[in-house]
Write an enzyme that holds these catalytic residues in place. Structure first.
Site, PDB file in Angstrom:
ATOM      1  N   SER A  12       0.847  -1.196   0.000  1.00  0.00           N
ATOM      2  CA  SER A  12       0.000   0.000   0.000  1.00  0.00           C
ATOM      3  C   SER A  12       0.879   1.242   0.000  1.00  0.00           C
ATOM      4  O   SER A  12       1.667   1.463   0.930  1.00  0.00           O
ATOM      5  CB  SER A  12      -0.894   0.008   1.237  1.00  0.00           C
ATOM      6  OG  SER A  12      -1.453   1.305   1.383  1.00  0.00           O
ATOM      7  N   HIS A  63      -0.974  -1.400  -4.346  1.00  0.00           N
ATOM      8  CA  HIS A  63      -2.258  -1.108  -3.707  1.00  0.00           C
ATOM      9  C   HIS A  63      -2.391   0.399  -3.493  1.00  0.00           C
ATOM     10  O   HIS A  63      -1.559   1.025  -2.847  1.00  0.00           O
ATOM     11  CB  HIS A  63      -2.323  -1.844  -2.368  1.00  0.00           C
ATOM     12  CG  HIS A  63      -3.657  -1.792  -1.692  1.00  0.00           C
ATOM     13  ND1 HIS A  63      -4.695  -2.642  -2.004  1.00  0.00           N
ATOM     14  CD2 HIS A  63      -4.126  -0.985  -0.717  1.00  0.00           C
ATOM     15  CE1 HIS A  63      -5.748  -2.366  -1.241  1.00  0.00           C
ATOM     16  NE2 HIS A  63      -5.432  -1.348  -0.445  1.00  0.00           N
ATOM     17  N   ASP A 106      -4.779   3.333  -2.110  1.00  0.00           N
ATOM     18  CA  ASP A 106      -5.915   3.629  -1.238  1.00  0.00           C
ATOM     19  C   ASP A 106      -6.475   5.006  -1.553  1.00  0.00           C
ATOM     20  O   ASP A 106      -5.789   6.018  -1.401  1.00  0.00           O
ATOM     21  CB  ASP A 106      -5.471   3.582   0.230  1.00  0.00           C
ATOM     22  CG  ASP A 106      -5.227   2.155   0.697  1.00  0.00           C
ATOM     23  OD1 ASP A 106      -6.128   1.321   0.534  1.00  0.00           O
ATOM     24  OD2 ASP A 106      -4.128   1.885   1.212  1.00  0.00           O
ATOM     25  N   HIS A 131      -8.168   0.617  -4.337  1.00  0.00           N
ATOM     26  CA  HIS A 131      -9.135   0.396  -3.263  1.00  0.00           C
ATOM     27  C   HIS A 131      -9.889   1.704  -3.013  1.00  0.00           C
ATOM     28  O   HIS A 131      -9.355   2.625  -2.407  1.00  0.00           O
ATOM     29  CB  HIS A 131      -8.359  -0.069  -2.016  1.00  0.00           C
ATOM     30  CG  HIS A 131      -9.195  -0.310  -0.810  1.00  0.00           C
ATOM     31  ND1 HIS A 131      -8.650  -0.498   0.437  1.00  0.00           N
ATOM     32  CD2 HIS A 131     -10.545  -0.398  -0.651  1.00  0.00           C
ATOM     33  CE1 HIS A 131      -9.620  -0.696   1.320  1.00  0.00           C
ATOM     34  NE2 HIS A 131     -10.778  -0.630   0.687  1.00  0.00           N
ATOM     35  N   MET A 158     -12.331   3.964  -1.263  1.00  0.00           N
ATOM     36  CA  MET A 158     -13.087   4.198  -0.022  1.00  0.00           C
ATOM     37  C   MET A 158     -13.777   5.537  -0.183  1.00  0.00           C
ATOM     38  O   MET A 158     -13.465   6.517   0.503  1.00  0.00           O
ATOM     39  CB  MET A 158     -12.123   4.160   1.175  1.00  0.00           C
ATOM     40  CG  MET A 158     -11.618   2.759   1.480  1.00  0.00           C
ATOM     41  SD  MET A 158     -10.124   2.734   2.486  1.00  0.00           S
ATOM     42  CE  MET A 158      -8.884   2.878   1.203  1.00  0.00           C
ATOM     43  N   MET A 202     -11.183  -6.394   4.952  1.00  0.00           N
ATOM     44  CA  MET A 202     -10.477  -5.379   5.750  1.00  0.00           C
ATOM     45  C   MET A 202     -10.235  -5.931   7.152  1.00  0.00           C
ATOM     46  O   MET A 202     -11.162  -6.372   7.818  1.00  0.00           O
ATOM     47  CB  MET A 202     -11.329  -4.108   5.878  1.00  0.00           C
ATOM     48  CG  MET A 202     -11.550  -3.312   4.612  1.00  0.00           C
ATOM     49  SD  MET A 202     -10.090  -2.514   3.926  1.00  0.00           S
ATOM     50  CE  MET A 202      -9.352  -1.703   5.321  1.00  0.00           C
ATOM     51  N   PHE A 239      -6.959   4.560   7.797  1.00  0.00           N
ATOM     52  CA  PHE A 239      -5.578   4.891   8.144  1.00  0.00           C
ATOM     53  C   PHE A 239      -4.677   3.670   8.086  1.00  0.00           C
ATOM     54  O   PHE A 239      -5.134   2.559   8.381  1.00  0.00           O
ATOM     55  CB  PHE A 239      -5.526   5.476   9.574  1.00  0.00           C
ATOM     56  CG  PHE A 239      -6.363   6.719   9.721  1.00  0.00           C
ATOM     57  CD1 PHE A 239      -5.835   7.965   9.392  1.00  0.00           C
ATOM     58  CD2 PHE A 239      -7.680   6.634  10.125  1.00  0.00           C
ATOM     59  CE1 PHE A 239      -6.618   9.107   9.481  1.00  0.00           C
ATOM     60  CE2 PHE A 239      -8.478   7.773  10.225  1.00  0.00           C
ATOM     61  CZ  PHE A 239      -7.941   9.023   9.904  1.00  0.00           C
ATOM     62  N   GLY A 240      -3.422   3.920   7.758  1.00  0.00           N
ATOM     63  CA  GLY A 240      -2.416   2.865   7.846  1.00  0.00           C
ATOM     64  C   GLY A 240      -1.962   2.750   9.298  1.00  0.00           C
ATOM     65  O   GLY A 240      -2.329   3.565  10.153  1.00  0.00           O
ATOM     66  N   GLY A 241      -1.173   1.735   9.572  1.00  0.00           N
ATOM     67  CA  GLY A 241      -0.540   1.616  10.881  1.00  0.00           C
ATOM     68  C   GLY A 241      -1.445   1.201  12.032  1.00  0.00           C
ATOM     69  O   GLY A 241      -1.080   1.362  13.196  1.00  0.00           O
ATOM     70  N   ASP A 267      -6.328  -6.802   4.124  1.00  0.00           N
ATOM     71  CA  ASP A 267      -5.790  -5.442   4.145  1.00  0.00           C
ATOM     72  C   ASP A 267      -5.956  -4.813   5.522  1.00  0.00           C
ATOM     73  O   ASP A 267      -7.069  -4.622   5.985  1.00  0.00           O
ATOM     74  CB  ASP A 267      -6.560  -4.621   3.089  1.00  0.00           C
ATOM     75  CG  ASP A 267      -6.086  -3.181   2.978  1.00  0.00           C
ATOM     76  OD1 ASP A 267      -5.043  -2.836   3.562  1.00  0.00           O
ATOM     77  OD2 ASP A 267      -6.783  -2.404   2.295  1.00  0.00           O
ATOM     78  N   GLY A 268      -4.819  -4.500   6.136  1.00  0.00           N
ATOM     79  CA  GLY A 268      -4.840  -3.752   7.376  1.00  0.00           C
ATOM     80  C   GLY A 268      -4.098  -4.436   8.509  1.00  0.00           C
ATOM     81  O   GLY A 268      -4.459  -5.534   8.918  1.00  0.00           O
ATOM     82  N   GLY A 269      -3.022  -3.797   8.964  1.00  0.00           N
ATOM     83  CA  GLY A 269      -2.305  -4.290  10.137  1.00  0.00           C
ATOM     84  C   GLY A 269      -1.544  -5.582   9.926  1.00  0.00           C
ATOM     85  O   GLY A 269      -1.180  -6.264  10.890  1.00  0.00           O
ATOM     86  N   GLY A 284       1.182  -1.835   4.229  1.00  0.00           N
ATOM     87  CA  GLY A 284       1.781  -0.512   4.124  1.00  0.00           C
ATOM     88  C   GLY A 284       2.936  -0.370   5.092  1.00  0.00           C
ATOM     89  O   GLY A 284       4.108  -0.419   4.716  1.00  0.00           O
ATOM     90  N   SER A 285       2.611  -0.249   6.383  1.00  0.00           N
ATOM     91  CA  SER A 285       3.661   0.042   7.383  1.00  0.00           C
ATOM     92  C   SER A 285       4.731  -1.035   7.449  1.00  0.00           C
ATOM     93  O   SER A 285       5.913  -0.704   7.561  1.00  0.00           O
ATOM     94  CB  SER A 285       3.071   0.201   8.783  1.00  0.00           C
ATOM     95  OG  SER A 285       1.726   0.441   8.768  1.00  0.00           O
TER      96      SER A 285
HETATM   97  C1  DX5 Z   1      -6.624   1.355   5.285  1.00  0.00           C
HETATM   98  C2  DX5 Z   1      -6.051   0.944   3.963  1.00  0.00           C
HETATM   99  C3  DX5 Z   1      -4.905   0.007   4.016  1.00  0.00           C
HETATM  100  C4  DX5 Z   1      -3.693   0.501   4.763  1.00  0.00           C
HETATM  101  C5  DX5 Z   1      -2.792  -0.636   5.106  1.00  0.00           C
HETATM  102  O1  DX5 Z   1      -7.833   2.003   5.071  1.00  0.00           O
HETATM  103  O2  DX5 Z   1      -7.047   0.325   3.181  1.00  0.00           O
HETATM  104  O3  DX5 Z   1      -4.537  -0.367   2.705  1.00  0.00           O
HETATM  105  O4  DX5 Z   1      -2.978   1.440   4.033  1.00  0.00           O
HETATM  106  O5  DX5 Z   1      -1.753  -0.141   5.866  1.00  0.00           O
HETATM  107  P1  DX5 Z   1      -1.112  -0.965   7.061  1.00  0.00           P
HETATM  108  O6  DX5 Z   1      -0.452  -2.148   6.442  1.00  0.00           O
HETATM  109  O7  DX5 Z   1      -0.158   0.004   7.659  1.00  0.00           O
HETATM  110  O8  DX5 Z   1      -2.230  -1.334   7.989  1.00  0.00           O
HETATM  111 ZN    ZN Z   2      -6.503  -0.581   1.197  1.00  0.00          ZN
END
Ligand code: DX5
Ligand code: ZN
Length: 220
Positions: A10, A35, A37, A68, A70, A139, A145-147, A177-179, A199-200
């Site tokens: 991401s 990816h 966002d 993706h 949103m 999800m 948000f990431g992280g 996707d996520g964490g 992402g992170s």
């Molecule tokens: C959150 C996004 C994710 C996010 C993932 O709304 O859809 O794609 O960027 O980031 P991490 O891996 O840091 O959770």
């Molecule tokens: Zn995403």
């Protein structure tokens, strides 16, 4: 689409001041998808990028742009993201008054269709459309948000999706996707996910060694 593990970094965690270089670096590091966002400050409480940025990134790589969305309402923007160079367009069922019509709009653009479930969104919401999509995005954090911290309770839903698509013998990607980190990615895979978004972990672990981090997520 197949059952091989694919890594979809991401770019939400990338350095936005040099997004082009970051995308090129991800390709070199072995990413399968990119990816992207897209957030509107309405469907989710954050704002990111729109079609213009994707259009500028498009010539830099041939990798699949896994977009993706949103954003709500989503339909009016599908053409723009398609023209900008999205390959997979994923939307949330809550972001459209007519899920079937949104699927048709994406297909009409010749793009792959993804449909996404937030952690609290029930599988029933999308069950009757599964035959018509290419990807289901689960999800594992609240979108925005990431992280954030991975929510293991979504693994049951992931397993159920996997069971349904196996039973129907469909070739659909299951994306999570996520964490996602080096520890929990194996449980996501075990539950049936074959596309891992991160992402992170990819941008921050091991001093941002993209290749190493993608490799660990792929094999763990
Ligand atoms: C959150 C996004 C994710 C996010 C993932 O709304 O859809 O794609 O960027 O980031 P991490 O891996 O840091 O959770
Ligand atoms: Zn995403």
């Amino acid at each position: 689409m197949s059952n091989l593990i694919k890594i979809s970094p991401s770019i939400l965690s990338a350095d936005f001041s040099k997004l082009g270089d970051e995308v090129i670096a991800l390709e070199k590091a072995g990413a399968d998808y990119i990816h992207i966002d897209v957030m509107d400050g309405h469907f989710v409480p954050n704002l990111t990028i729109g079609p213009e940025v994707i259009k500028k990134l498009r010539p830099l790589t041939k990798k699949t742009f896994d977009v993706h969305l949103m954003i709500s309402p989503v339909d009016n923007f599908i053409k723009d993201f398609s023209k900008a160079g999205a390959d997979i367009i994923t939307f949330h069922p809550e972001a459209t008054p007519d899920i079937s019509n949104t699927i048709d709009l994406i297909k009409k653009e010749g793009k792959k269709v993804g449909i996404s479930l937030k952690p609290k969104s029930k599988l029933e919401l999308i069950e009757k459309y599964i035959d018509r999509v290419d990807l289901i995005l689960i999800m594992s954090v609240e979108p925005g948000f990431g992280g954030q911290k991975f929510m293991p309770e979504v693994l049951d839903k992931t397993k159920k999706v996997k069971e349904i698509i196996d039973k129907k013998e469909l070739k659909i990607d299951i994306e999570i996707d996520g964490g996602i980190n080096f520890e929990n990615c194996s449980s996501a895979k075990k539950a049936g996910a074959n596309v891992i978004v991160s992402g992170s972990t990819i941008f921050r672990e091991n001093q941002g060694d993209l290749k190493k981090n993608i490799g660990i997520l792929r094999t763990n």
